[in-house]
Design a protein around this motif. Sequence first.
Motif, short mmCIF file in Angstrom:
data_model
loop_
_atom_site.label_atom_id
_atom_site.label_comp_id
_atom_site.label_asym_id
_atom_site.label_seq_id
_atom_site.Cartn_x
_atom_site.Cartn_y
_atom_site.Cartn_z
N ALA A 163 0.83 -1.21 0.00
CA ALA A 163 0.00 0.00 0.00
C ALA A 163 0.85 1.25 0.00
CB ALA A 163 -0.93 0.00 1.21
N GLU A 164 1.95 1.19 0.74
CA GLU A 164 2.84 2.36 0.84
C GLU A 164 3.47 2.70 -0.50
OE1 GLU A 164 6.45 3.90 3.78
OE2 GLU A 164 5.84 1.78 3.75
N GLN A 165 3.58 1.68 -1.36
CA GLN A 165 4.30 1.88 -2.62
C GLN A 165 3.37 1.92 -3.84
OE1 GLN A 165 7.94 -0.72 -2.82
NE2 GLN A 165 7.23 -1.40 -0.81
N LEU A 211 -8.35 -0.04 -1.59
CA LEU A 211 -7.98 -0.92 -0.46
C LEU A 211 -8.74 -0.50 0.80
CD1 LEU A 211 -5.94 -3.24 0.19
CD2 LEU A 211 -4.39 -1.46 1.02
N SER A 212 -8.82 0.80 1.05
CA SER A 212 -9.50 1.30 2.24
C SER A 212 -10.98 0.94 2.22
CB SER A 212 -9.32 2.82 2.33
OG SER A 212 -9.90 3.32 3.53
N GLN A 251 -2.42 2.72 9.13
CA GLN A 251 -1.70 3.40 8.05
C GLN A 251 -2.68 4.12 7.12
OE1 GLN A 251 1.35 1.03 6.02
NE2 GLN A 251 0.61 1.81 4.05
N LEU A 252 -3.72 3.42 6.73
CA LEU A 252 -4.70 4.02 5.82
C LEU A 252 -5.50 5.13 6.49
CD1 LEU A 252 -6.05 0.78 4.07
CD2 LEU A 252 -4.40 2.43 3.16
N ALA A 253 -5.75 4.99 7.78
CA ALA A 253 -6.55 6.00 8.51
C ALA A 253 -5.83 7.33 8.63
CB ALA A 253 -6.89 5.48 9.91
N ALA A 269 -8.35 7.85 3.76
CA ALA A 269 -8.61 7.67 5.19
C ALA A 269 -10.10 7.65 5.53
CB ALA A 269 -7.93 8.79 5.98
N ALA A 270 -10.93 8.37 4.77
CA ALA A 270 -12.33 8.56 5.16
C ALA A 270 -13.08 7.26 5.45
CB ALA A 270 -13.06 9.38 4.09
N PRO A 271 -13.03 6.24 4.60
CA PRO A 271 -13.78 5.01 4.92
C PRO A 271 -13.32 4.38 6.23
CG PRO A 271 -13.12 5.03 2.61
CD PRO A 271 -12.38 6.15 3.27
N MET A 272 -12.02 4.37 6.46
CA MET A 272 -11.50 3.79 7.70
C MET A 272 -11.97 4.57 8.92
SD MET A 272 -9.85 1.04 7.41
CE MET A 272 -9.08 0.01 6.14
#
Length: 360
Positions: A56-58, A67-68, A84-86, A93-96
Amino acid sequence: MAVVSKLNNLVELAREKSSERRRTLLREVTDLFFEETPDSGSATSRKFDELLSSLAEQTAQDAREELSQRFADAPQAPRGLVLQLAQDAIEVAAPMLARSRVLTDEDLLSIAETAEQGHLKAMSRREEVCERLSDTIVRRGDDETVAQLIRNDGARLSRETFETVTERAESSPVLQGPLVERGDTPNDLLADLMLTVGNSLRERIMERFDAVDPAVLEHAMAASKARLAQRMAEDRDIAAAQKFVQTMALRKQLTGNLLARLLREREYSKFYAAFAEMTGVDYVAARRAIKQESIDPLALICKSAGFDKALFVTLAVLRHAAGEDAFRDARELGQLYDAISADDAARAMRFWRMRKNMAA
């Protein structure tokens, strides 16, 4: 152990440098996770977490957004990936932040302390928002974010937070509607808002009060009086102003002319005290009637007190610095005053005066 073997093969493939290949791998690993979801905290779960977080980072943001969305509702989503996603861009970030139950209250509180408005607004939409998180969102959020929180029935608000939002609502129409419509807004704070909101919201408050047991309503007004009295105690001029009013009353000089003079000379504390004494409202109500933008509260108070139209128009003009064109709207103000019935004014004043009477 087939899932472990597949995962190990994917770990090897993850060394690929191609961004498109990494995106494909991210989907494959995600699919594998949902096909055979490992137990939380297991070695397999940790391996998934490590690989998904790294991929995800890459990968590009749109892949992280996908993914989120996929993991936001997964109760056993890898915790490291979720965190990480949040904290990613708001689109990721919003869904998380809005839905993931993997995030604990402590996680959310930590994120909220440094989050931007979009992240705070996403948190305010969660199915449940604890009191501490609500406190933080109110402290750091702008009015639009706080309004989103207030509209969420799943958000729990402490008494202190309700008071903070109500004070902000005095100068923010964005917050007034959500507070009035929220079912658990304390009655005494709704009474405060009656001097701030427009006619339609004021009617809504009075409708709610009509359904409240009189004893409960009296208790709420007493609480309001005590709370507002504590706020007023910080103003050193109030005691002196009230003594001045007592003296004027003894001299029979507590008149409309005195009110106009005090307001013209910007003797605000003395004016509020005198206006409160002559109309039967408390000091806070008198101050708000002059300081806020809407003319309605001043008109209602004056009408209920039996002030003549000329005095109301004079006070309405003088509450803003009077210039050479200050009286150009006098006719319109007079028409507004004539349109208010004594019954409507008395109905609104019944609640404001009840709060003052609690002190007696």
